[in-house]
Scaffold this motif. Structure first.
Motif, mmCIF file in Angstrom:
data_model
loop_
_atom_site.group_PDB
_atom_site.id
_atom_site.type_symbol
_atom_site.label_atom_id
_atom_site.label_comp_id
_atom_site.label_asym_id
_atom_site.label_seq_id
_atom_site.Cartn_x
_atom_site.Cartn_y
_atom_site.Cartn_z
ATOM 1 N N ALA A 1 0.810 -1.219 0.000
ATOM 2 C CA ALA A 1 0.000 0.000 0.000
ATOM 3 C C ALA A 1 0.843 1.269 0.000
ATOM 4 C CB ALA A 1 -0.931 0.000 1.205
ATOM 5 N N TYR A 2 2.098 1.167 0.428
ATOM 6 C CA TYR A 2 2.920 2.365 0.589
ATOM 7 C C TYR A 2 4.119 2.390 -0.342
ATOM 8 C CZ TYR A 2 0.501 4.081 4.727
ATOM 9 O OH TYR A 2 -0.444 4.612 5.574
ATOM 10 N N ARG A 3 4.449 3.613 -0.770
ATOM 11 C CA ARG A 3 5.705 3.819 -1.496
ATOM 12 C C ARG A 3 6.740 4.419 -0.557
ATOM 13 N NH1 ARG A 3 2.816 7.082 -6.410
ATOM 14 N NH2 ARG A 3 1.426 5.396 -7.072
ATOM 15 N N GLU A 4 6.244 5.246 0.350
ATOM 16 C CA GLU A 4 7.100 5.872 1.363
ATOM 17 C C GLU A 4 6.324 5.906 2.660
ATOM 18 O OE1 GLU A 4 9.067 9.280 -1.550
ATOM 19 O OE2 GLU A 4 8.165 9.850 0.362
ATOM 20 N N ALA B 1 -0.678 1.659 -8.111
ATOM 21 C CA ALA B 1 -1.959 2.317 -8.357
ATOM 22 C C ALA B 1 -1.985 2.928 -9.755
ATOM 23 C CB ALA B 1 -2.251 3.366 -7.293
ATOM 24 N N SER C 1 -5.883 2.527 -15.324
ATOM 25 C CA SER C 1 -6.131 1.489 -16.324
ATOM 26 C C SER C 1 -7.492 1.716 -16.934
ATOM 27 C CB SER C 1 -6.077 0.113 -15.678
ATOM 28 O OG SER C 1 -7.092 0.007 -14.711
ATOM 29 N N THR D 1 -7.633 12.814 -7.244
ATOM 30 C CA THR D 1 -6.543 12.006 -7.783
ATOM 31 C C THR D 1 -5.377 11.973 -6.801
ATOM 32 O OG1 THR D 1 -5.800 13.953 -8.985
ATOM 33 C CG2 THR D 1 -7.050 12.318 -10.222
ATOM 34 N N ASP E 1 -8.177 2.201 -7.096
ATOM 35 C CA ASP E 1 -6.923 1.749 -6.498
ATOM 36 C C ASP E 1 -6.168 2.968 -5.983
ATOM 37 O OD1 ASP E 1 -5.052 0.013 -5.620
ATOM 38 O OD2 ASP E 1 -4.168 -0.405 -7.579
ATOM 39 N N TYR E 2 -5.328 2.756 -4.982
ATOM 40 C CA TYR E 2 -4.553 3.883 -4.468
ATOM 41 C C TYR E 2 -3.297 3.383 -3.794
ATOM 42 C CZ TYR E 2 -7.432 2.485 -0.458
ATOM 43 O OH TYR E 2 -8.081 1.764 0.504
ATOM 44 N N ALA E 3 -2.332 4.294 -3.643
ATOM 45 C CA ALA E 3 -1.100 3.971 -2.938
ATOM 46 C C ALA E 3 -0.688 5.200 -2.157
ATOM 47 C CB ALA E 3 -0.014 3.584 -3.931
ATOM 48 N N MET E 4 0.001 4.978 -1.037
ATOM 49 C CA MET E 4 0.372 6.092 -0.179
ATOM 50 C C MET E 4 1.862 6.398 -0.292
ATOM 51 S SD MET E 4 -2.609 4.965 1.204
ATOM 52 C CE MET E 4 -2.344 3.700 2.422
ATOM 53 N N GLN E 5 2.128 7.696 -0.366
ATOM 54 C CA GLN E 5 3.497 8.172 -0.309
ATOM 55 C C GLN E 5 3.545 9.034 0.938
ATOM 56 O OE1 GLN E 5 4.502 10.422 -3.745
ATOM 57 N NE2 GLN E 5 6.707 10.219 -3.430
ATOM 58 N N HIS F 1 -2.213 8.698 -3.485
ATOM 59 C CA HIS F 1 -2.366 8.762 -4.943
ATOM 60 C C HIS F 1 -3.509 7.832 -5.335
ATOM 61 C CE1 HIS F 1 1.480 10.821 -5.686
ATOM 62 N NE2 HIS F 1 1.906 10.126 -4.638
ATOM 63 N N ILE F 2 -4.473 8.390 -6.039
ATOM 64 C CA ILE F 2 -5.663 7.597 -6.347
ATOM 65 C C ILE F 2 -5.806 7.409 -7.851
ATOM 66 C CG2 ILE F 2 -8.174 7.460 -6.076
ATOM 67 C CD1 ILE F 2 -7.265 9.886 -3.862
ATOM 68 N N SER F 3 -6.169 6.220 -8.266
ATOM 69 C CA SER F 3 -6.455 6.023 -9.683
ATOM 70 C C SER F 3 -7.720 5.200 -9.811
ATOM 71 C CB SER F 3 -5.291 5.296 -10.361
ATOM 72 O OG SER F 3 -5.262 3.969 -9.926
ATOM 73 N N ALA G 1 -10.037 2.940 -12.355
ATOM 74 C CA ALA G 1 -10.070 2.256 -13.641
ATOM 75 C C ALA G 1 -11.302 2.719 -14.390
ATOM 76 C CB ALA G 1 -10.098 0.752 -13.426
#
Lengths: 238, 472
Positions: free
Chosen positions: A163-166, A212, A215, B389, B440-444, B449-451, B453
């Motif tokens: 889930a994390y990049r940082e 993420a 697509s 986003t 989908d999303y990822a955390m920095q 960050h959200i995307s 489909a």
């Protein structure tokens, strides 16, 4: 599903759980020994363990409390997954709901483990470590499971990487249940292979889960989809 | 194809034609059963208890719900002696089942009586108000015992070599070659086959959902399957498979099961007999309730018919479920209670301590609710993330009025649950781990960050459906 059908499963266990032997009360002994092996060798065979719970369900006189709690703790290490719940469903209702007149130790242990599991499933990792510390009973319940804390910690780290990049060291410290930044840094670099930046931010390598990516789902259209229509129209003309 | 060994012409491999055939079959079945009822009535009038044909017919007859305890004991003995006769005579008994549907009816009624007996026994123990009945039940702990019921089902499966027969069928070989002396007789073959579905049901009633699905390893869920020719069997199978999937958190697969059978029922309802339709209606309602629960966990596009009916029946509830939060919890409980099987405990209750006997339904519900509670903030999280986003976590926590730590957990939970096992052409238990969410999303750090489909419109289905309408 995690920990469902591990490669370590020996032939003898396979024969029990795939045949009628799974209903033979005598098979409980073999499955109990196998559970012990799982606890010592740090793998999990939830499928075989459910066969053991099933035998207990049908033959309550065979129940061994510590076997039930060990199975639940092993299932818990597979989070997030339905394994813990699937094991719970096989317990007698009286084991998970301590009645007003009962002071069953098993029921108390089961409800403690259930609370602990809910924190792992709910990704409340800081609370999980706090709960684990809060009562000596937890140490007793997890003592048979070799490397319990390490397994949980590695699994949490794996889920974080999805889930994390940082992520900051301070959040990690709480989530991994480690005391002090030095230990966190050692764990993430040595065990996880992540990098710690000078600003104290931990960099997690890219993987398909933490990307993420945008697509677009488009419909694939093939001629086969229309075969019926085409056939029909052709038949009607003919 | 060999499933249709009973003199039916092989069908073309065309889903619609198959379904038409099933519908036609079902019509015939309804008419046939009308005749059967008369036959049975005349048999019991003739008072020939020793006549084996009348015992066979009797075994398929429902026991009155309010029958006294003695009648329930007698019925158990009658089943035991009948199955003993069928299983333990010297060699296979030379009998033809009274009808094509007889075997299903027998297994169905056998399990139904086991189920209601166990529930009744537990209720007597919990209420502790009828000492005479409690005494009688206490003295006969093995009547309708779980081991004997399982024993009957497994024995029928083994004797008939039905597993081997189904395996041969799957490989396009002749099942008769592996059926043995017993399995070549239609009485054994049918009883064995429906015992598999009986086991699916018993395992589910005992809370063993993965074993329930495992039982179905050798039966393919297609319209060509043998059970599909008996309406009640078709219906029951999909209900229990769907329910087991739901309990294993495979909501997409559960929805697929429920939708399939509900669409089929809606096609056949015009010529169902009213009495029979009543029991189907009840299960029908239950499956809509279960679809509502599954959709709340796993948002998906439903078949139009199902969607309309779902909104009609459970519109308000569905809205609350999909909104999540603590307000949704009572609705989950209500629908679960209403739609779950009547769970039982495999061992006799404790008659001496009425309060120690917990209703198994409450037990399974409580465990299910653990997962519901874990997920109850996911709808909130999703509804906000859809709007952005990128988003700062602390800012979002402010919008939601929660601590950042809390929100971090919600985000992780929601993300973890987007991976689900989905069936793909192998056994029911197997599947591929797929991403089921369009978000989908990822955390920095604290930056999310959200995307999303983008799902293009699906036009082929729409086009084909409208095209076929112009033909009719």
């Amino acid at each position: 599903m995690n920990g469902e059908d591990p490669q370590e499963r020996p032939e003898i266990i396979r024969n029990i759980i795939n045949g009628l032997e799974r209903y033979n009360p005598e098979a409980a002994g073999t499955l109990e020994t196998y559970l012990q092996q799982q606890c010592e060798e740090k793998f999990c065979d939830s499928n075989a363990n459910r066969a053991l719970l099933k035998l207990y369900q049908l033959n309550p006189d065979r129940i061994k409390d510590e076997v039930i709690t060990n199975i639940l703790v092993k299932a818990m290490t597979q989070f997030p997954s339905p394994q813990f719940d699937l094991a719970m469903h096989l317990l007698s209702p009286s084991h998970s709901n301590p009645g007003p007149n009962s002071s069953s130790e098993l029921a108390e242990a089961v409800s403690k483990l259930r609370a602990l599991n809910a924190q792992l499933e709910g990704a409340q990792y800081d609370r999980f470590w706090a709960t684990l510390e809060s009562d000596d009973l937890y140490a007793d319940l997890t003592t048979d499971i070799a490397g319990f804390e390490d397994m949980i910690r590695v699994r949490i780290a794996q889920l974080i990487s999805h889930a994390y990049r940082e992520i900051s060291v301070s959040v990690l410290e709480n989530w991994l249940g480690l005391d002090g930044e030095a230990k966190v840094k050692a764990f993430v670099t040595e065990t996880c292979g992540w990098k710690v930046g000078e600003d104290g931010v931990v960099q997690i390598p890219r993987n398909p889960e933490n990307e993420a990516k945008k697509s677009e789902v488009r419909e694939d259209v093939t001629i086969d989809m229309f075969s019926r229509v085409i056939k029909r129209s052709w038949e009607e003309i003919a | 194809m060999s499933t249709y060994a009973n003199g039916m012409a092989p069908l073309q491999d065309d889903s619609d034609i198959e379904e038409e055939a099933l519908v036609a079959d079902y019509k015939e079945q309804v008419q046939y059963e009308d005749g059967l009822d008369d036959e049975v009535a005349s048999m019991s009038m003739a008072q020939q208890p020793d006549d084996i044909q009348s015992r066979l017919a009797q075994a398929a007859q429902p026991l009155d719900f309010n029958a006294p305890l003695e009648a329930k004991f007698q019925s158990y003995d009658a089943y035991c002696s009948l199955f003993h006769f069928i299983l333990n005579s010297e060699g296979p008994v030379d009998l033809e089942p009274p009808s094509y549907y007889w075997a299903w009816d027998v297994i169905d009624e056998f399990i139904y009586q086991f189920n209601s007996f166990s529930s009744y026994r537990a209720r007597i123990a919990r209420q502790g108000q009828t000492p005479d009945e409690a005494q009688m039940l206490r003295e006969n702990p093995n009547t309708w015992g779980c081991y004997s019921v399982l024993n009957v089902l497994y024995s029928l499966i083994q004797k008939s070599q039905i597993i081997e027969q189904l395996g041969a069928q799957k490989r396009n070989e002749d099942p008769a070659a592996v059926a043995g002396d017993y399995g070549n007789k239609s009485l054994y073959k049918m009883l064995g086959y429906f015992s598999i579905i009986g086991l699916l049901r018993v395992h589910c009633l005992l809370g063993d959902f993965s074993l329930a699905l495992k039982t179905m390893d050798d039966i393919e869920l297609t319209k060509k399957a043998q059970f599909a020719r008996v309406m009640a069997a078709h219906f029951t199978t999909y209900y229990y498979v769907g329910f087991s999937y739901m309990m294993m958190r495979r909501y997409g697969d559960a929805i697929r099961m429920f939708s399939h059978i509900l669409v089929y029922v809606s096609r056949t309802k015009n010529f169902q007999k009213s009495a029979q339709y009543d029991s189907i209606t009840k299960k029908n309602e239950q499956m809509y309730a279960l679809i509502a629960i599954c959709v709340a966990f796993h948002h998906t596009r439903l078949d139009d018919t199902i969607h309309t009916a779902l909104r009609e029946k459970y519109g308000d509830q569905l809205l609350k479920l999909q909104r999540g939060g603590p307000e949704s919890l009572p609705i989950f409980e209500e629908l679960f209670r209403q739609a779950c099987p009547k769970f039982i405990s495999p061992v006799p209750p404790n008659f001496d301590d009425p309060e120690s006997n917990v209703d198994p339904i409450e037990h399974h519900l409580a465990i299910f609710m653990d997962e519901v509670k874990t997920n109850m903030w996911s709808p909130t999280v999703k509804s906000y993330l859809k709007l952005y986003t990128t988003m700062d976590l602390k800012k979002l926590a402010g919008f939601l009025d929660v601590k950042p730590d809390e929100l971090r957990s919600w985000l992780l939970v929601n993300k973890q649950r987007t991976k689900q096992l989905r069936w793909s052409d192998r056994t029911l238990l197997e599947g591929d781990l797929v991403n089921v969410s369009d978000l989908d999303y990822a955390m920095q750090g604290d930056l999310i960050h959200i995307s999303e489909a983008k799902v293009g419109r699906k036009l082929v289905d729409w086009y084909l459906r409208n095209l076929s309408r112009t033909y009719n």
